[in-house]
Design an enzyme around this catalytic site. Structure first.
Site, PDB file in Angstrom:
ATOM      1  N   ARG A   1     -32.650  49.388  -1.671  1.00 25.46           N
ATOM      2  CA  ARG A   1     -33.493  48.730  -2.659  1.00 25.46           C
ATOM      3  C   ARG A   1     -33.392  49.539  -3.949  1.00 25.46           C
ATOM      4  NH1 ARG A   1     -39.823  49.214  -3.623  1.00 25.46           N
ATOM      5  NH2 ARG A   1     -40.005  47.557  -5.148  1.00 25.46           N
TER       6      ARG A   1
ATOM      7  N   HIS B   1     -40.206  42.850  -7.800  1.00 21.89           N
ATOM      8  CA  HIS B   1     -40.462  42.175  -6.517  1.00 21.89           C
ATOM      9  C   HIS B   1     -39.501  40.999  -6.315  1.00 21.89           C
ATOM     10  CE1 HIS B   1     -45.009  43.428  -6.713  1.00 21.89           C
ATOM     11  NE2 HIS B   1     -44.322  44.291  -5.976  1.00 21.89           N
TER      12      HIS B   1
ATOM     13  N   ARG C   1     -53.156  49.008 -10.877  1.00 26.12           N
ATOM     14  CA  ARG C   1     -52.664  48.696 -12.235  1.00 26.12           C
ATOM     15  C   ARG C   1     -53.513  47.617 -12.882  1.00 26.12           C
ATOM     16  NH1 ARG C   1     -47.165  47.801  -9.742  1.00 26.12           N
ATOM     17  NH2 ARG C   1     -46.283  49.887  -9.508  1.00 26.12           N
TER      18      ARG C   1
END
Ligand code: ADP
Length: 428
Positions: free
Chosen positions: A106, A195, A256
């Protein structure tokens, strides 16, 4: 898996993929058998570099999935991967096995260049390094993971699967901030989105759930984990997403803030006297749900609400209000919506969040069936009633499977040539 040639040597079909997700202080890994896309083992090394490092390893091939734990300092990513490799070897799944086809990594930021999974060469790695200024928290850890894996198996294809790739189809008018073009371009400032692996997987699965091809449906995906993002996917292509240059933009998240007036940052600097780094920490780590009520776990927030806690209730309302705004905005962007899909930790598990986010959106064709919404399941499922104009669904995400699929699609095609080794050296 092996087959035997006329000469009596075994052809080992390399059909395993190791997926690595390297964070700044953790490495998550999964070994998959691409014959049936099953997990052979999963694991996690956390708190790398601290005295309290911990490795959790779960072999899944044999049936009884018993997690083994190692504690004590694991100095760096190289030591973490070595420890993981030892655990895999103890299960007969060593990384030296000829059955291993590739390692899929990833990688958070692929900029504009990487629109597809990519076999990692020196040049590709240099390009991922060039993107560090736009992903200072993530790409360095991903690069360390890649270098460590390369050192372990220099002969093996390593593939980078980018979080940003799925969003590179966004039209320019969605990807550009309305700021001075020269300044933006000089510093590669634009909306990249993150994402992407999850949004790609979940939007495809949602189409499957509706019994349609991805090209036939428009979906809004709400990935609500600790980090959270929404995307609008038209006919299988992302046309809008809520995260921007960094994962800070958009929805209210665990820690966040999501969207704020950028002038808040000038204000914090000029009036509150905070440094840039302090503001960065405030908005990325001390805001969102945790900033609003001190907790970022939705289970705990719901428990507090049930006890009458007003701060937790307000945090929940702010979280849901933002979600609703994005559902409305993305309905307008898409024009026609076939499904709104919830995924990731909160999206998959929190019935109250799903119910509250969809409540009052009947005019958009959105309704949730309370009974279906209450069902707990690990399977993709509809939570809207039959009569609803737009489907509302829960689709568990599986970023590791998507990375393994994309990695294997890229490197597994040489099959059935495989790798020839004399019988007896075959590692099962
Ligand atoms: P990430 O991958 O971003 O770390 P996840 O997708 O695993 O996050 O989501 C983690 C979050 O999911 C937790 O912070 C928590 O808020 C939420 N969550 C997990 N399980 C549940 C549950 N059973 N009910 C409600 N929320 C849950």
């Amino acid at each position: 898996m092996t087959t035997t040639t006329k000469e009596g040597s075994a052809v080992v079909q390399a059909r395993r993929v190791l997926v690595l997700n390297s964070g700044s202080s953790s490495v998550k890994y999964q070994l998959l058998d691409m014959n049936d896309r099953s997990r052979l083992a999963i694991g996690l090394v956390e708190r790398i570099g601290e005295e309290t490092s911990r490795l959790l390893h779960t072999p899944l091939a044999g049936g009884d999935a018993e997690t083994r734990e190692r504690t004590g300092r694991i100095a760096d990513h190289a030591a973490a991967l070595k420890a993981a490799a030892e655990e895999l070897a103890a299960d007969g799944l060593g990384l030296d096995s000829p059955e291993l086809a590739a390692i899929g990594h990833r990688v958070v930021h692929g900029g504009l260049r990487f629109t597809e999974p990519t076999v990692i060469t020196d040049e590709v790695l240099t390009e991922i390094e060039r993107l560090v200024p736009v992903a200072p928290l993530h790409n360095p850890a991903n690069i360390t993971g890649i270098r460590t894996a390369q050192a372990l198996r220099p002969d093996l294809p390593q593939v980078a699967v980018f979080d940003t790739a799925f969003h590179t189809t966004m039209p320019e008018y969605a990807a550009r901030y309305a700021i001075d073009v020269e300044t933006a371009d000089a510093h590669r400032i634009r909306r990249y989105g993150f994402h992407g692996t999850s949004h790609a997987y979940v939007s495809r699965k949602a189409a499957e759930l509706l019994g349609r091809a991805p090209e036939e449906v428009n979906v809004i995906v709400l990935h609500l984990g600790n980090g959270a993002s929404a995307s609008a996917v038209a006919a299988g292509r992302c046309v809008e997403t809520s995260m921007g240059l960094t994962p800070l933009e958009g929805l209210v998240m665990g820690t966040r803030s999501g969207d704020i007036d950028p002038a808040v940052t000038f204000h914090l600097k000029r009036v509150a006297g905070m440094s840039t780094d302090e503001i960065d920490v405030l908005l990325n780590k001390k805001s969102g749900l945790v900033g609003l009520c001190g907790d970022n776990d939705m289970r705990e927030i719901r428990r507090r609400i049930d006890e009458g806690d007003e701060r937790a209730a307000l945090a929940f309302d702010i979280y849901v209000h933002r979600l609703k705004k994005y559902i409305g905005a993305y309905s307008a962007v898409l024009g026609r919506v076939d499904a709104v899909v919830f995924t990731a930790g909160v999206g998959e598990n929190s019935a109250p969040v799903r119910e509250a986010a969809i409540a009052g959106l009947e005019e958009l064709g959105l309704v949730v069936d309370a009974g279906l919404n209450a069902v707990r399941s690990g399977e993709p499922r509809l939570i809207s009633p039959n009569y609803a104009r737009v489907a509302v669904a829960v689709v568990p995400t599986d970023e590791e499977l998507e990375i393994a699929d994309q990695t294997f699609a890229l490197v597994g095609q040489a099959e059935p040539a495989g790798q020839q080794v004399p019988v007896g050296q075959v590692d099962n």
